[in-house]
Design a protein around this motif. Sequence first.
Motif, PDB file in Angstrom:
ATOM      1  N   TRP A 113       0.838  -1.195   0.000  1.00 51.97           N
ATOM      2  CA  TRP A 113       0.000   0.000   0.000  1.00 51.97           C
ATOM      3  C   TRP A 113       0.879   1.254   0.000  1.00 51.97           C
ATOM      4  O   TRP A 113       1.830   1.357   0.781  1.00 51.97           O
ATOM      5  N   ALA A 114       0.502   2.206  -0.842  1.00 55.65           N
ATOM      6  CA  ALA A 114       1.293   3.436  -0.986  1.00 55.65           C
ATOM      7  C   ALA A 114       1.431   4.180   0.332  1.00 55.65           C
ATOM      8  O   ALA A 114       2.431   4.860   0.560  1.00 55.65           O
ATOM      9  N   ARG A 115       0.448   4.056   1.233  1.00 55.50           N
ATOM     10  CA  ARG A 115       0.527   4.810   2.493  1.00 55.50           C
ATOM     11  C   ARG A 115       1.799   4.471   3.263  1.00 55.50           C
ATOM     12  O   ARG A 115       2.339   5.337   3.970  1.00 55.50           O
ATOM     13  N   LEU A 117       4.718   3.549   1.923  1.00 55.42           N
ATOM     14  CA  LEU A 117       5.844   4.189   1.247  1.00 55.42           C
ATOM     15  C   LEU A 117       5.842   5.691   1.538  1.00 55.42           C
ATOM     16  O   LEU A 117       6.898   6.293   1.738  1.00 55.42           O
ATOM     17  N   VAL A 118       4.651   6.290   1.587  1.00 53.99           N
ATOM     18  CA  VAL A 118       4.562   7.700   1.974  1.00 53.99           C
ATOM     19  C   VAL A 118       5.201   7.894   3.356  1.00 53.99           C
ATOM     20  O   VAL A 118       6.019   8.801   3.559  1.00 53.99           O
TER      21      VAL A 118
ATOM     22  N   ASP B 110      -4.307   5.735  -0.087  1.00 54.20           N
ATOM     23  CA  ASP B 110      -3.681   4.777   0.831  1.00 54.20           C
ATOM     24  C   ASP B 110      -3.379   3.436   0.178  1.00 54.20           C
ATOM     25  O   ASP B 110      -2.334   2.849   0.414  1.00 54.20           O
ATOM     26  N   MET B 112      -3.345   2.672  -3.078  1.00 55.24           N
ATOM     27  CA  MET B 112      -2.676   2.689  -4.374  1.00 55.24           C
ATOM     28  C   MET B 112      -1.494   1.736  -4.316  1.00 55.24           C
ATOM     29  O   MET B 112      -0.852   1.610  -3.277  1.00 55.24           O
ATOM     30  N   ARG B 133      -0.668  11.315   2.710  1.00 55.92           N
ATOM     31  CA  ARG B 133      -1.748  10.360   2.468  1.00 55.92           C
ATOM     32  C   ARG B 133      -3.018  11.102   2.034  1.00 55.92           C
ATOM     33  O   ARG B 133      -3.296  12.210   2.487  1.00 55.92           O
TER      34      ARG B 133
END
Lengths: 372, 372
Positions: A113-115, A117-118, B110, B112, B133
């Motif tokens: 999930w991109a969150r 990596l953010v 989130d 992605m 986010r």
Amino acid sequence: MTTTVPTAVFLDRLARARASMRASGVDALLVSVGSDLPYLTGYEAMPLERLTMLVVPRDGDATLVIPRLEAPRVVEQPGAFTMRPWDETDDPVAIVADLVARPAVAAVGDTMWARFLVDLLGHWPSSSTRFVRSTTVMNALRMCKDAAEIAALQAAGAAADRVAAQLHAGEIALVGRTEAEVSADIGARLIAEGHDVVNFAIVAAGENAASPHHHAGGHVIRDGELVLCDFGGTMDGYCSDITRCVSLGAPPAEVADAYAVLHEAQAAGVAAGVVGAACHEVDRAARRIITDAGFGQYFIHRTGHGIGMEAHEDPYMVEGNTLPIAPGHAFSVEPGIYVAGRWGMRLEDIVVATVDGPLPMNVADHALVTLG
Amino acid sequence: MTTTVPTAVFLDRLARARASMRASGVDALLVSVGSDLPYLTGYEAMPLERLTMLVVPRDGDATLVIPRLEAPRVVEQPGAFTMRPWDETDDPVAIVADLVARPAVAAVGDTMWARFLVDLLGHWPSSSTRFVRSTTVMNALRMCKDAAEIAALQAAGAAADRVAAQLHAGEIALVGRTEAEVSADIGARLIAEGHDVVNFAIVAAGENAASPHHHAGGHVIRDGELVLCDFGGTMDGYCSDITRCVSLGAPPAEVADAYAVLHEAQAAGVAAGVVGAACHEVDRAARRIITDAGFGQYFIHRTGHGIGMEAHEDPYMVEGNTLPIAPGHAFSVEPGIYVAGRWGMRLEDIVVATVDGPLPMNVADHALVTLG
């Protein structure tokens, strides 16, 4: 979440992953939701907001950062990784960042999930850490299936073939049912034939089939329609994926003619899947036949995708992919012809490249079977 | 993928999203797989390697970047967004990056896939673009459910309650079946009661229930066991989630006593869900009762999670979350007691905070029902 894969296999895969990290200059491998994690550890992470992440430093021990309440689900693999359970008020990304001195290159799982990596960028900004996809490391391991993996793909393919045979035999009622009902029926049959999970069961009738990824809906299937069924699931960790079309009543000449082209194109795509050929040669072989027959504008997608633990994974059979096909590469060959507002058709098998030539995982009848 | 939500609703939500972007200093909102996209557009992206992304510049028009073969699935919402279909040999991330001049702050969804953020970092390094986010923007819209959303949660909750009532009435056979069989049965009943998708159906018997996220497996359920069932799905876009336990035969005094504590703790958690209280007061209210009874070490997770279009979303009922509960906040209250190697129990309802107090979406019997 038990696994029947011996620990020695995971130890070997981790060793090969580290070798691949050295070869590709990756300092840390971070895998979360997706198939890299079960491939390396036997454990499949829940796709939830609580982070599960395997942290593999190139030269250090691997650590599985995991929510404490999910830790009991893990089958430990001694020597492969240690567990680092975290509590509800901990910051799991900070725990991950502390496990590795800021890496110059970090590889992260595609479907993480991109969150996360953010949040990781807060610890490792992209000015000091270059992030790359985990495929940079893992493709060297995962694209070429070993004998056990090919056997699993074959078993899943045979199970999907049995459902296709039921479709061809008229055992799956079509006329008078909605696409959604037929989709549910096909899904139940995939399970009955041994799949653990249904990944998709596209049922598209008449003009709906002109949308390649049509969502099976409330359309009631009628006599005279062409019905496209594209279905697959996961069985013992490996995926099936097959597409067959049936005609409810004799097809009009135009449809029959187009299908003959499609059939020839699909066979040509399979035949082009030889070791050493560039992946896009599979696409070109199928596309050439469809284009030469005048249907080129109606073939609006690539010819295929790799398959294994994921329904779609590398290598892709698409123009521009010059990767040479290697023994053990597993991929779909699925050309289609889609005429908006009228009809659509696709024909798909899974194929494994071997030194003896392309080995189809699907052998269900490739003809446009007429029912009713 | 049709939607019955009027275009005006999407226009309003996009306007409010832009207002939230201004308030939070976000220049570009990028949403892909997950629920922000259908919330803003009515379209749900397929979780595949082909990128679908809604790009919302703070002061410009929204664009839906979408694979050309999936474009026919979109119901266009005039004035809300334009479509930018991409072809198989295009680079969709480059297309996204070209739609917005390098933003100082970009908010990304989130769930992605991380691979797209990895690729985006090649265009917008984190030294010049700060990634946050999408909840930074979207929580202001999505946490407080409107009347239509609360009605949807209520309908989903009532459907889950009907399955719980079937469990309590002994209509779902337990003894002699595997957990996996009972899980499949519960899933089928969720669908029969109106759900579109089953999100999970945990069935954990005996000592398996001590693992809160136990994967329903081959264990054959026996007389004398405590059976934990935690299930939910999505119905008209909104989620249900309920946990009930049943005892196969009269429970031992120790289990009955613990359940009485759990029952009281859960009710206290619900009662604490009042507008204006900090979210963690819900956790504290439930935990205090369990801790005071001597079971504190066995309650190993937070008390609850928000719920809506996602099964888990903000706000979380966890120690440290000082966010004040607001009207329309929807969340689970689900304390549990887990004694490793012996038994486990959890009791869960979904609750919506209102100005008149906490409104439960589940009213199925809260007692430890004895069967057999």
